[in-house]
Design an enzyme around this catalytic site. Structure first.
Site, PDB file in Angstrom:
ATOM      1  CE  LYS C 185      18.231  -6.782 -18.127  1.00 32.51           C
ATOM      2  NZ  LYS C 185      18.577  -6.965 -16.695  1.00 32.51           N
ATOM      3  N   GLY C 237       9.648 -12.676 -16.776  1.00 30.66           N
ATOM      4  CA  GLY C 237       9.652 -11.689 -15.706  1.00 30.66           C
ATOM      5  C   GLY C 237       8.244 -11.250 -15.394  1.00 30.66           C
ATOM      6  CB  SER C 238       6.974  -8.305 -13.623  1.00 33.84           C
ATOM      7  OG  SER C 238       7.283  -7.203 -14.461  1.00 33.84           O
ATOM      8  CB  THR C 239       2.183  -9.377 -15.828  1.00 33.16           C
ATOM      9  OG1 THR C 239       2.097 -10.804 -15.726  1.00 33.16           O
ATOM     10  CG2 THR C 239       1.081  -8.890 -16.751  1.00 33.16           C
ATOM     11  CD  GLU C 240       2.132  -3.564 -15.046  1.00 31.07           C
ATOM     12  OE1 GLU C 240       1.115  -4.263 -14.944  1.00 31.07           O
ATOM     13  OE2 GLU C 240       2.222  -2.618 -15.867  1.00 31.07           O
ATOM     14  N   GLY C 242       6.395  -7.281 -19.226  1.00 30.84           N
ATOM     15  CA  GLY C 242       5.951  -8.023 -20.404  1.00 30.84           C
ATOM     16  C   GLY C 242       5.056  -7.170 -21.294  1.00 30.84           C
ATOM     17  CD  GLU C 259       7.407 -18.220 -17.419  1.00 31.78           C
ATOM     18  OE1 GLU C 259       6.484 -17.700 -16.753  1.00 31.78           O
ATOM     19  OE2 GLU C 259       8.453 -18.655 -16.930  1.00 31.78           O
ATOM     20  CB  CYS C 293       6.393 -17.160 -12.744  1.00 29.70           C
ATOM     21  SG  CYS C 293       7.377 -18.408 -13.572  1.00 29.70           S
ATOM     22  CD  GLU C 390       3.915 -13.339  -9.962  1.00 28.53           C
ATOM     23  OE1 GLU C 390       4.097 -12.329 -10.659  1.00 28.53           O
ATOM     24  OE2 GLU C 390       4.284 -14.479 -10.293  1.00 28.53           O
TER      25      GLU C 390
END
Lengths: 332, 320, 479
Positions: C185, C237-240, C242, C259, C293, C390
């Site tokens: 996606k 993508g974002s840590t959230e 993730g 990542e 990132c 970030e």
């Protein structure tokens, strides 16, 4: 530094004198030169290559081509040079494109000392074109100091406006920096004419023989401290001459020198610049490293010969829309 | 050496190429001959320093079909001087080729596979004639040769990750071992497998950044000589591969003793010759790979890569 | 420094090389198809806000269909000899090289990043990544994971908008080389290059169902990650997000690599090669508009060289050319979306509000589209939000340090741990610093360098697993 002064101006020696402690001894000079920031070769080359991807089109290209022509030290430095050859070169320098009087003339004609008088005569008075002469036993520089000084004085006496001296690379590479420094100072003295005016001094490093970027940065500072009006990459007589990275490094050096000392010094890449595309890359480097203050023949030169005809062909292409060919520009 | 100085007008070779090209043409009778187009023969030449010279000796030898014994072509009978020239060319190419990035070498090798695939039909014919194979078996050998080349193209940027690495020394030191090419490798190509065998011994030499002087199969050199044309039309720099044809023993002796050759692959030497050459190579302590029974169709593993690699270990202190 | 004499004329790359259709479908089982519920969304050029195309928006039913297609394709694909799988990947690599210019222009249109970067960085790396993993397909037994490692099955992959095609390459190339099939996606703001990649797969003759592309939003990504037919989840993508994925796969047998975000320290010592350090700082934070990132968003500079360095840095920032991404001379393009612009703007305002000094060079921003001038914050401390969060934009926070130990302490003082930079001419210090930095990638005297052979990935909340290199195979193997 409030404002900068030209290296050839009357105020420059005073500014340089402020750094006298740096050049007080061999040890002091060595400490200073080796204390300059290091150069990372990969990063330097990447930056030069990056600037080389700038796309210079239409009006910008027209401006760059004319500027490049006006910055050329049109050069012949061959054992086979004759008075006839030098006169032809002067004619070419005065009117690079006989079909278009709007074409700028070159900055200087660069010849061996024994050809200076001929060039001077061929250019006539008020041409706006300088006569530059190589000196100090160009290109190797392997002769005694008195001979180098006589070589210089001879060229100046014959009417040279500019002297392109070579440094003693052997002395530099073996760490005798003071010797190189003193020699540049002595040649600078020899550039003084009887009437007290001076020929401008370009100091040639022969970057290909200095071999490392750190050496080139140190040599730049050494030459500028000794009073160079221009620093020049190379003689054009060895395998590696001017390259975008070694020229970029020298541009950074004159920038930093003006910031630190308040004296503006010119830069001349020489040898190996043959196409308009190459020349424009160098002008982009000047533009983005030094800006307007160096974008004139007073502060930036190309040591070249075949470059001129390529610039002329590109210039014709811009005005006619057709690609030109070698039959439509004059041979020297 | 050549006894027949003139090529027979209606040779087997010309018919063969006609058949391959335009199917049904019997071509034995004089009548049919009149209508058949006369084929243009290829002059097989050496491949040295990116050029296609004849042997400096001016000599050739006859190459025949392995089954019928029919004359196929005259191949250059290279001399010791040709071998010397090839070593000079190979040495000159070392700096550029070993200094190219592994990625670049991989791209170049892959390009060779593309070019080889494009000349598949030619090689099927040449291999069939050289090795006495059916067309189908020759085709399988050529396909395997292409795939073998692709296999080695993929190794250029991976072998260091497989055989190199960090060494946890007991001290404040960074310590890293990486493989580096040994230099110029002289390769005696296998005698029987004229293309697949050649590719299997040559590709690992150059994949690892070495340059090569290859002595083609003595009896069946034509596919190897044609392979030189494939290399020349790829992006392989001049001198990285140099192909010689002639008497293996005559060419191998100066290569084994040569002071500017770093390693020697004896794949194409018979047992007696191999012993002799290994002894000669000992004078300059060349890396030597002895001949062994090999199944060229099998997956080759990494031993032919590591054979031509030196391991360099770098120490550096760690401290503020 | 004055720059009036030599202005560069516009040098626009032609967009005619890209043949954009008015609408695009999902790519499932080798065919383009509408979404099951017929939903579409628009993708715009962030530089002009022009609508580029309408794209089918995948929903749960489409995810299910795509995963089933990938499942069906898996046994055949996994059973192919590695050399044959490799040859498909080599074909893809070559077609990507052939179509590099077209794809570079497309990526610039859809993403807003300058053509100079898509042309010179993204596309060459994309092709190189496929080329590299193509070579692994028949060598898996040599990679250090046992003699005959097996693929996992279907990989569900969700990628971000900052390097759309490159992130696709990082995900798909190792997955296919190891014998997995893929449902990927792309991000909702940058779906186009992935759909063009589907066409590359068709040109390469890739068997149906081996690669499936589902443009869509977060809901489609969540459905993909949660689908029971997925054996492996890979997310960038974002840590959230993730964290949410890590929760979602808890208790399943799915293998996961993440990542995520970063807040990298770029540490400059007083013996650094200053001119190159300035280039590295600029490249570290302004490359790709700072949408990176691993961006060097915290500059840690030794106090003894601070003034000199900042002066050089500001002068250099004055040379950055912000504007039309399709102009070959543009250094900084458009911010990818209005949403991202709002986030950058808010954080920059917080930086000012918290007392950091804000500076940008004089630069004219276009009136349409999403833009943010390159920005420098000085006087920043570890307590400032601009030093902790970030920003994912062209905003650099400058902090100072006195000793190497202090630099390490500050550099590591973050929940992130993706990358770090060190600038010094002293080799032993580089290695000592590298040992102490808690980051997955450490660049010394360079920054933002990527290579298919080099593993990439983070420590701590920057995620887990590595992409690239021999190590990158592990994420897709049953080991």
């Amino acid at each position: 530094m409030s404002s900068s002064v030209p290296a050839y101006g009357p105020d420059a020696p005073g500014r340089l004198a402020a750094l006298a402690d740096v050049t007080a001894s061999d040890a002091a000079l060595r400490r200073f030169l080796h204390g300059l920031p290091g150069v990372d070769a990969v990063g330097l080359e990447a930056r030069a290559a990056g600037l080389g991807t700038r796309s210079i089109k239409t009006t910008a290209k027209a401006y760059a081509i004319d500027l490049a022509i006006s910055m050329i030290d049109l050069t012949t430095l061959e054992g086979a040079d004759t008075f006839g050859k030098v006169r032809a070169l002067c004619a070419k320098g005065l009117r690079p494109d006989p079909t278009d009087p709007g074409t700028p003339h070159v900055a200087a004609i660069c010849v061996y000392p024994d050809m200076v008088a001929t060039a001077r005569e061929a250019l006539g008075e008020g041409s706006g074109i300088n006569v530059a002469s190589v000196a100090t036993a160009f290109p190797a520089g392997r002769t005694a100091l008195p001979v180098k000084l006589a070589d210089t004085a001879d060229a100046v006496a014959a009417g040279a406006d500019e002297i392109d001296m070579v440094i003693d690379r052997g002395a530099f590479l073996s760490g005798r920096y003071m010797e190189v420094f003193e020699e540049i100072r002595a040649v600078k003295q020899a550039c003084v004419r009887a009437d007290g005016t001076v020929a401008h001094l370009k100091v040639i490093f022969e970057n290909g023989e200095l071999a490392t970027y750190d050496n080139i940065r140190r040599c730049s500072w050494l030459a500028m401290l000794a009073g160079a009006d221009f620093i020049k990459t190379s003689t054009g007589k060895v395998a590696v001459n001017a390259t975008p990275p070694n020229t970029l490094l020298m541009l950074e050096a004159v920038r930093d020198f003006r910031d630190a000392v308040g004296v503006q010094v010119g830069v001349k890449p020489a040898g190996g610049i043959r196409t308009s595309k190459d020349a424009i890359k160098y002008l982009v480097m000047v533009n983005e490293t030094l800006g307007d203050d160096w974008l004139s023949p007073e502060w930036f030169r190309f040591g070249a010969s075949s470059l001129l005809n390529d610039l002329l062909m590109q210039r014709q292409k811009l005005s006619t829309g057709r690609y030109s060919g070698p039959d439509y520009v004059t041979v020297d | 050496m050549s006894e027949k100085s003139e090529r027979p007008e209606n040779s087997e070779r010309s018919e063969r190429s006609e058949k391959d090209g335009k199917a049904e043409r019997t071509g034995k009778s004089g009548m049919a001959e009149q209508q058949a187009r006369l084929a243009v023969f290829k002059t097989y030449k050496l491949y040295v320093g990116g050029k296609f010279p004849r042997s400096e000796s001016g000599r050739v030898y006859e190459v025949t079909d392995s089954k019928s014994g029919q004359w196929l072509a005259n191949a250059p009978l290279a001399s010791r001087k040709d071998a010397r020239d090839a070593v000079v060319a190979a040495r000159k190419a070392v700096a550029g080729w070993s200094g190219a990035t592994a990625y670049n070498r991989g791209q170049v090798l892959y390009r060779v596979a593309e070019m080889l695939e494009g000349r598949r039909e030619q090689f099927v014919r040449e291999v069939a004639e050289a090795e006495g194979l059916s067309k189908a078996r020759a085709a399988a050998a050529v396909d395997a040769a292409v795939d073998r080349w692709v296999w080695y193209a993929g190794w250029t940027d991976k072998i260091a990750q497989v055989v190199g690495g960090a060494n946890p020394v007991a001290g404040p030191f960074f310590n890293l071992s990486t493989p580096e090419p040994t230099g110029v490798v002289a390769v005696l190509a296998p005698q029987e497998s004229s293309l697949l065998g050649l590719v299997s011994v040559l590709a690992p030499v150059i994949a690892t950044g070495n340059t090569a002087v290859v002595v083609a199969s003595q009896r069946a050199p034509l596919p190897a000589l044609s392979f030189g044309e494939v290399l020349a039309s790829s992006d392989v720099p001049s001198g990285v591969v140099n192909v010689l044809s002639g008497r293996t023993a005559e060419l191998a002796a100066p290569l084994a003793a040569h002071g500017d050759v770093n390693a020697l692959d004896l794949a194409g030497a018979d047992a007696d010759l191999a012993v002799e050459l290994e002894a000669a190579a000992a004078d300059t302590l060349k890396r030597v790979r002895r001949p062994a029974a090999e199944d060229w169709a099998a997956e080759p593993g990494t031993s032919r890569l590591t054979a031509w690699l030196e391991t360099k270990t770098v120490w550096h202190p760690i401290g503020v | 420094m004055a720059n009036n004499l030599f202005p560069y004329a516009p040098a626009p790359e032609s967009r005619a090389i890209v043949d954009l259709a008015p609408s695009y479908g999902l790519f499932i089982d080798g065919e383009f198809a509408d979404a099951a519920d017929g939903t579409v969304f628009k993708t715009v050029s962030p530089a002009t806000e022009e609508v580029l195309a309408e794209v089918a928006r995948a929903g749960e039913a489409d995810v299910d269909r795509a995963v089933r297609a990938a499942r069906r394709a898996f046994p055949g694909w996994a059973a192919l000899p590695g050399a044959e799988r490799g040859k498909y990947l080599f074909r893809i690599a070559r077609i990507l090289q052939e179509r590099a210019r077209e794809l570079a222009v497309l990526e610039t249109l859809d993403n807003g990043k300058p053509i100079r970067e898509t042309r010179d960085v993204d596309l060459p790396l994309v092709a190189a990544h496929f080329f590299y993993y193509a070579g692994w397909a028949d060598k898996l037994g040599y990679a250090g994971f046992g003699p005959a490692p097996r693929p996992l099955g279907v990989a569900g992959q969700v990628i971000p908008w900052n390097f759309p095609l490159l992130m696709l390459a990082w995900k798909i190339a190792p997955a296919l080389a190891t014998g997995n099939t893929v449902v990927l996606k792309p991000a909702e703001t940058t779906p186009l290059s992935a759909l063009f990649f589907a066409d590359v797969c068709r040109q390469a003759g890739l068997p149906r169902g081996v690669v499936n592309i589902l443009p869509g939003y977060g809901d489609a990504g969540a459905a993909l990650v949660a689908h029971e037919g997925v054996d492996k989840v890979a997310f960038t993508g974002s840590t959230e997000v993730g964290r949410a994925i890590a929760r979602s796969v808890a208790g399943t047998g799915k293998k996961v690599t993440l990542e995520l975000g970063g807040k990298a320290a770029n540490i400059v010592f007083d013996d650094a090669p200053i001119d190159q350090a300035v280039e590295g700082i600029v490249n570290g934070i302004f490359f790709n508009q700072g949408h990176v990132c691993c961006a060097g968003s915290r500059l840690l500079v030794q106090e003894s060289v601070q003034d000199e360095l900042l002066e050089s840095l500001k002068r250099r920032m004055g040379q950055l050319r912000v504007g039309d991404p399709l102009d070959k001379n543009t250094d900084i393009g458009a911010i990818n979306s209005a949403e991202q612009l709002a986030r950058i703007t808010a954080l920059a305002e917080a930086g000012e509000a918290e007392g950091a000094r804000r500076w940008s060079p004089a630069c004219e921003l276009p009136s349409a589209g999403y833009w943010f001038a390159p920005t420098l914050f000085t006087g920043v401390t570890q307590a400032h939000r601009v030093a902790r969060e970030e920003i994912f934009g062209p905003v650099l926070s400058v902090l100072t340090f006195r000793t190497p130990a202090e630099a390490v302490e500050k550099a590591n003082n973050t929940p992130y741990g993706l990358s770090a930079g060190i600038w010094t001419e002293k080799g032993s210090r580089i290695l000592s610093m590298a040992n102490k930095l808690r980051a997955g990638v450490v660049w010394a005297n360079t920054f933002n360098k990527f290579d298919p052979t080099s593993p990439f990935g983070g420590y701590k909340e920057s995620g887990y697993g590595r992409e690239g290199g021999r190590h990158g195979l592990e994420a897709y193997l049953d080991v």
